[in-house]
Design an enzyme around this catalytic site. Structure first.
Site, PDB file in Angstrom:
ATOM      1  N   GLY A 190       2.374   1.990  10.676  1.00  0.00           N
ATOM      2  CA  GLY A 190       3.758   3.659  11.145  1.00  0.00           C
ATOM      3  C   GLY A 190       4.640   4.230  12.128  1.00  0.00           C
ATOM      4  O   GLY A 190       5.091   5.127  12.139  1.00  0.00           O
ATOM      5  N   SER A 214       3.553  -2.221  10.235  1.00  0.00           N
ATOM      6  CA  SER A 214       4.598  -1.945  10.688  1.00  0.00           C
ATOM      7  C   SER A 214       5.468  -3.052  10.306  1.00  0.00           C
ATOM      8  O   SER A 214       6.153  -3.770  10.816  1.00  0.00           O
ATOM      9  CB  SER A 214       5.056  -2.111  11.667  1.00  0.00           C
ATOM     10  OG  SER A 214       4.724  -0.487  12.502  1.00  0.00           O
ATOM     11  N   ASN A 250       0.915  -1.262  -0.178  1.00  0.00           N
ATOM     12  CA  ASN A 250      -0.068   0.247   0.096  1.00  0.00           C
ATOM     13  C   ASN A 250       0.768   0.835  -0.398  1.00  0.00           C
ATOM     14  O   ASN A 250       1.694   1.552   1.061  1.00  0.00           O
ATOM     15  CB  ASN A 250      -1.083  -0.052   1.039  1.00  0.00           C
ATOM     16  CG  ASN A 250      -1.432   1.027   1.709  1.00  0.00           C
ATOM     17  OD1 ASN A 250      -1.842   1.799   0.621  1.00  0.00           O
ATOM     18  ND2 ASN A 250      -2.215   1.134   2.490  1.00  0.00           N
ATOM     19  N   GLU A 297      -5.801  -4.428  11.002  1.00  0.00           N
ATOM     20  CA  GLU A 297      -4.660  -4.018  10.997  1.00  0.00           C
ATOM     21  C   GLU A 297      -4.962  -3.080  12.132  1.00  0.00           C
ATOM     22  O   GLU A 297      -5.691  -1.751  12.467  1.00  0.00           O
ATOM     23  CB  GLU A 297      -4.608  -2.623   9.765  1.00  0.00           C
ATOM     24  CG  GLU A 297      -4.185  -3.607   8.198  1.00  0.00           C
ATOM     25  CD  GLU A 297      -3.508  -2.463   6.765  1.00  0.00           C
ATOM     26  OE1 GLU A 297      -2.497  -2.823   6.762  1.00  0.00           O
ATOM     27  OE2 GLU A 297      -4.768  -1.492   7.357  1.00  0.00           O
ATOM     28  N   GLU A 337      -6.637   5.274   7.983  1.00  0.00           N
ATOM     29  CA  GLU A 337      -6.613   6.028   7.806  1.00  0.00           C
ATOM     30  C   GLU A 337      -7.187   6.888   7.221  1.00  0.00           C
ATOM     31  O   GLU A 337      -8.142   8.163   6.739  1.00  0.00           O
ATOM     32  CB  GLU A 337      -5.238   6.103   7.155  1.00  0.00           C
ATOM     33  CG  GLU A 337      -3.937   6.369   7.600  1.00  0.00           C
ATOM     34  CD  GLU A 337      -3.049   5.598   6.789  1.00  0.00           C
ATOM     35  OE1 GLU A 337      -2.648   5.398   5.679  1.00  0.00           O
ATOM     36  OE2 GLU A 337      -1.898   5.043   7.755  1.00  0.00           O
ATOM     37  N   HIS A 386      -9.889   1.948   5.031  1.00  0.00           N
ATOM     38  CA  HIS A 386      -8.241   2.053   5.859  1.00  0.00           C
ATOM     39  C   HIS A 386      -8.607   2.888   6.710  1.00  0.00           C
ATOM     40  O   HIS A 386      -9.555   3.503   7.259  1.00  0.00           O
ATOM     41  CB  HIS A 386      -7.717   2.158   4.540  1.00  0.00           C
ATOM     42  CG  HIS A 386      -6.083   1.961   5.244  1.00  0.00           C
ATOM     43  ND1 HIS A 386      -5.562   2.812   6.182  1.00  0.00           N
ATOM     44  CD2 HIS A 386      -5.022   0.967   5.195  1.00  0.00           C
ATOM     45  CE1 HIS A 386      -4.345   3.092   5.970  1.00  0.00           C
ATOM     46  NE2 HIS A 386      -3.659   1.495   5.899  1.00  0.00           N
ATOM     47  N   LYS A 425       0.384   4.100   0.079  1.00  0.00           N
ATOM     48  CA  LYS A 425      -0.264   5.606   0.248  1.00  0.00           C
ATOM     49  C   LYS A 425      -0.308   6.718  -0.291  1.00  0.00           C
ATOM     50  O   LYS A 425      -0.404   6.150  -1.552  1.00  0.00           O
ATOM     51  CB  LYS A 425      -0.239   5.922   1.977  1.00  0.00           C
ATOM     52  CG  LYS A 425      -0.241   4.381   2.417  1.00  0.00           C
ATOM     53  CD  LYS A 425       0.310   4.218   3.776  1.00  0.00           C
ATOM     54  CE  LYS A 425      -0.013   3.560   4.653  1.00  0.00           C
ATOM     55  NZ  LYS A 425      -0.034   3.379   6.144  1.00  0.00           N
TER      56      LYS A 425
HETATM   57  P1  PGA Z   1       2.374   0.340   7.578  1.00  0.00           P
HETATM   58  O1  PGA Z   1       1.380   0.433   6.901  1.00  0.00           O
HETATM   59  O2  PGA Z   1       3.234  -0.973   7.050  1.00  0.00           O
HETATM   60  O3  PGA Z   1       3.478   0.947   7.427  1.00  0.00           O
HETATM   61  O4  PGA Z   1       2.626  -0.191   8.900  1.00  0.00           O
HETATM   62  C1  PGA Z   1       0.522  -0.929   7.185  1.00  0.00           C
HETATM   63  C2  PGA Z   1      -0.768  -0.395   6.495  1.00  0.00           C
HETATM   64  O5  PGA Z   1      -1.067   0.888   6.762  1.00  0.00           O
HETATM   65  O6  PGA Z   1      -1.776  -0.427   5.492  1.00  0.00           O
END
Ligand code: PGA
Length: 258
Positions: A170, A210, A6, A164, A96, A94, A8
């Site tokens: 992140g 992560s 992903n 998630e 976010e 997601h 983003k």
């Molecule tokens: P990350 O993000 O691997 O940077 O923690 C995962 C995601 O948001 O899908």
């Protein structure tokens, strides 16, 4: 197994996006035999990236879509548009986007539109924080029940669920293999209560938060995950390739055992 990168809102230009994609493609040499490999670039890059993957050795996902059909909806992108530029997976819900106001109701409508258009939805669920009395389980249950309301058993055949936890996204602090397996068991139970055990057992459950080249082997060996949704590490070709390689080898071993 499944690995989804992903991206983003990265990278900042089409030129850099192509470079990133080509670095991953070059590092693969062969199509990984035992897993599905997917990347989710920002929408403006999708059709250019699709041209760089003519045999769909790397499949494409969209990071989001509208719940609406094409029409007067300024700023929105429909599933049919995504489909016509070669997208086969769509991420829904997601965290976010939830944090910016995406509601359970819209998530539920979006899932239906994606399934109707015969693309594969990747539904994201996960708690913001963990508490000691286990309230985060009921939060994930609520997210699932609201997202899946009105779906038929047959719809779940094409569904992927990504656990998630927001605290792991992140932050460099991944959920442990035990956390992931425990949540997978719980998700399966919630699905079984609604749709029956045989259907629930066949829904693919992946993990995101992560994931990197250092924790991937532990997660593969000690958890029940069927793959990963990778954010930050998918922007670094060497890291992403290492995650792909580990997952492919694990899938191969698993297949040989069964
Ligand atoms: P990350 O993000 O691997 O940077 O923690 C995962 C995601 O948001 O899908």
């Amino acid at each position: 197994m499944l690995v989804i990168g992903n991206w983003k809102m990265n990278p900042p230009t089409l030129g850099e996006a192509k470079k990133l994609f080509l670095a991953v493609r070059k590092g693969l040499r062969h199509r990984p035999k035992y897993l599905e490999l997917v990347v989710a670039p920002p929408s403006p890059y999708l059709s250019e990236i699709e041209r760089l993957s003519p045999s769909q050795r790397i499949a494409l996902a969209a990071q989001a879509t509208s719940e609406q059909n094409p029409g007067p909806h300024t700023g929105e992108i429909s599933v049919s548009m995504l489909k016509s530029v070669g997208v086969s997976y769509v991420i829904v819900g997601h965290s976010e986007m939830r944090a910016r106001g995406l509601s359970d109701e819209i998530i539920s409508l979006t899932l239906k539109v994606i399934l109707k258009n015969k693309l594969t939805p990747v539904l994201c669920v996960g708690e913001r924080a963990r508490d000691t009395n286990g309230d985060y389980f009921s939060l994930v249950e609520t997210q699932l029940v609201r997202a899946l309301q009105g779906l038929a058993r047959k719809d779940l055949k094409n569904l992927i669920i990504a656990y998630e936890p927001v605290w792991a996204i992140g932050t460099g602090k991944n959920a442990t293999a035990e956390d992931v397996s425990e949540m997978n068991l719980f998700i399966e139970k919630v699905l079984a209560d609604q749709f029956g055990r045989p259907v629930a057992r066949n829904v693919r459950l992946i993990y995101g938060g992560s994931v990197n080249s250092r924790n991937v082997d532990g997660l593969l060996e000690q958890s029940t995950t069927a793959g990963f949704l990778v954010g930050g590490a998918s922007l670094k070709p060497a890291e992403f390739l290492s995650i792909i390689k580990s997952t492919n080898q694990h899938a191969k071993k698993h297949l040989a055992k069964n």
